[in-house]
Design a protein around this motif. Sequence first.
Motif, PDB file in Angstrom:
ATOM      1  N   GLU A 107       0.641  -1.064  -0.063  1.00  0.00           N
ATOM      2  CA  GLU A 107       0.064  -0.094  -0.063  1.00  0.00           C
ATOM      3  C   GLU A 107       0.871   1.295   0.002  1.00  0.00           C
ATOM      4  N   GLU A 108       1.886   1.272   0.702  1.00  0.00           N
ATOM      5  CA  GLU A 108       2.651   2.452   0.833  1.00  0.00           C
ATOM      6  C   GLU A 108       4.259   2.180   0.732  1.00  0.00           C
ATOM      7  N   PRO A 109       4.448   1.736  -0.697  1.00  0.00           N
ATOM      8  CA  PRO A 109       5.933   1.255  -0.706  1.00  0.00           C
ATOM      9  C   PRO A 109       6.979   2.214  -0.515  1.00  0.00           C
ATOM     10  N   ASP A 110       7.024   3.346  -0.640  1.00  0.00           N
ATOM     11  CA  ASP A 110       8.079   4.318  -0.346  1.00  0.00           C
ATOM     12  C   ASP A 110       8.211   4.606   1.006  1.00  0.00           C
ATOM     13  N   PHE A 111       7.118   4.558   1.758  1.00  0.00           N
ATOM     14  CA  PHE A 111       7.239   4.780   3.298  1.00  0.00           C
ATOM     15  C   PHE A 111       7.614   3.545   3.673  1.00  0.00           C
ATOM     16  N   VAL A 139      10.613  -2.148  -2.444  1.00  0.00           N
ATOM     17  CA  VAL A 139      11.546  -1.725  -3.495  1.00  0.00           C
ATOM     18  C   VAL A 139      11.242  -1.713  -4.805  1.00  0.00           C
ATOM     19  N   GLN A 140      10.650  -2.970  -5.306  1.00  0.00           N
ATOM     20  CA  GLN A 140      10.025  -3.035  -6.625  1.00  0.00           C
ATOM     21  C   GLN A 140       9.067  -1.967  -7.006  1.00  0.00           C
ATOM     22  N   ARG A 141       8.115  -1.576  -5.734  1.00  0.00           N
ATOM     23  CA  ARG A 141       6.885  -0.797  -6.084  1.00  0.00           C
ATOM     24  C   ARG A 141       7.148   0.681  -5.968  1.00  0.00           C
ATOM     25  N   SER A 142       8.323   1.058  -5.295  1.00  0.00           N
ATOM     26  CA  SER A 142       8.875   2.181  -4.978  1.00  0.00           C
ATOM     27  C   SER A 142       9.025   3.106  -6.250  1.00  0.00           C
ATOM     28  N   ILE A 143       8.211   4.405  -6.032  1.00  0.00           N
ATOM     29  CA  ILE A 143       8.251   5.238  -7.050  1.00  0.00           C
ATOM     30  C   ILE A 143       9.631   6.116  -6.909  1.00  0.00           C
ATOM     31  N   ARG A 144       9.796   6.734  -5.683  1.00  0.00           N
ATOM     32  CA  ARG A 144      10.972   7.626  -5.310  1.00  0.00           C
ATOM     33  C   ARG A 144      12.296   6.620  -5.214  1.00  0.00           C
ATOM     34  N   ASP A 145      13.280   7.035  -5.237  1.00  0.00           N
ATOM     35  CA  ASP A 145      14.517   6.389  -5.293  1.00  0.00           C
ATOM     36  C   ASP A 145      14.869   5.699  -3.832  1.00  0.00           C
ATOM     37  N   GLY A 148      18.079   5.787  -2.027  1.00  0.00           N
ATOM     38  CA  GLY A 148      18.577   6.651  -0.927  1.00  0.00           C
ATOM     39  C   GLY A 148      18.121   6.279   0.277  1.00  0.00           C
ATOM     40  N   ALA A 149      16.975   5.493   0.564  1.00  0.00           N
ATOM     41  CA  ALA A 149      16.764   4.954   1.732  1.00  0.00           C
ATOM     42  C   ALA A 149      17.393   3.744   2.249  1.00  0.00           C
ATOM     43  N   LEU A 150      18.092   2.956   1.499  1.00  0.00           N
ATOM     44  CA  LEU A 150      18.868   1.952   1.705  1.00  0.00           C
ATOM     45  C   LEU A 150      20.291   2.503   2.096  1.00  0.00           C
ATOM     46  N   GLN A 151      20.840   3.255   1.282  1.00  0.00           N
ATOM     47  CA  GLN A 151      21.895   3.978   1.620  1.00  0.00           C
ATOM     48  C   GLN A 151      21.886   4.598   3.038  1.00  0.00           C
TER      49      GLN A 151
END
Length: 186
Positions: A107-111, A139-145, A148-151
């Motif tokens: 539901e909220e991949p980026d978050f 990660v697959q559904r993420s629209i943003r980068d 960055g979050a992983l880093q």
Amino acid sequence: GDHDPAMTAVYLLQSGGERAAKQIRAAWPTISLLGQKRVIGALRRLAKDHEAAIDALIEAARSEDEDLRDRAFEALRHTEARGRQALVELVVDPAVGDRAASLLAREEPDFAIRPLLDAMAQPNGPNRRALRAALRTAVQRSIRDANGALQQWLAKSPPVPAVASAALALVGLEAQRAQSTAFIEY
């Protein structure tokens, strides 16, 4: 036995507001299963503005009763920011955490990426296959980068088993190839 507190809660519900949310939260352990199921719809409405309603929904999501759990998760799914935070809280719960993780990822991949990584760093996190699956989905559904979050997470020096688990989740994802390498080199 719970007829009186349940009826009081029902009358209060009709008036709504914070008082109703707090009363239901306080009475929750004494309300019958049927009463709890009946009150989920009202909690869902109250949850938009009142923390006590979210707390009651979190309790419901942890219920032994599958139907009540389903209703609570459904209500949290529709309660934007507060519901998201409640799901984050539930991710670390051993009984329902996998379900919360999966729901957040879809539901909220980026978050979801950060809380999922943080959950992986918890004591039993690296052993939870469902957390890896949820991270991969997010990660697959993420629209943003997502990188960055992983880093940022890697920069916080998480435990090695958590990093290994996250690396496993990312194996074979084209966009994360460089990131997987960073995780493996960690």
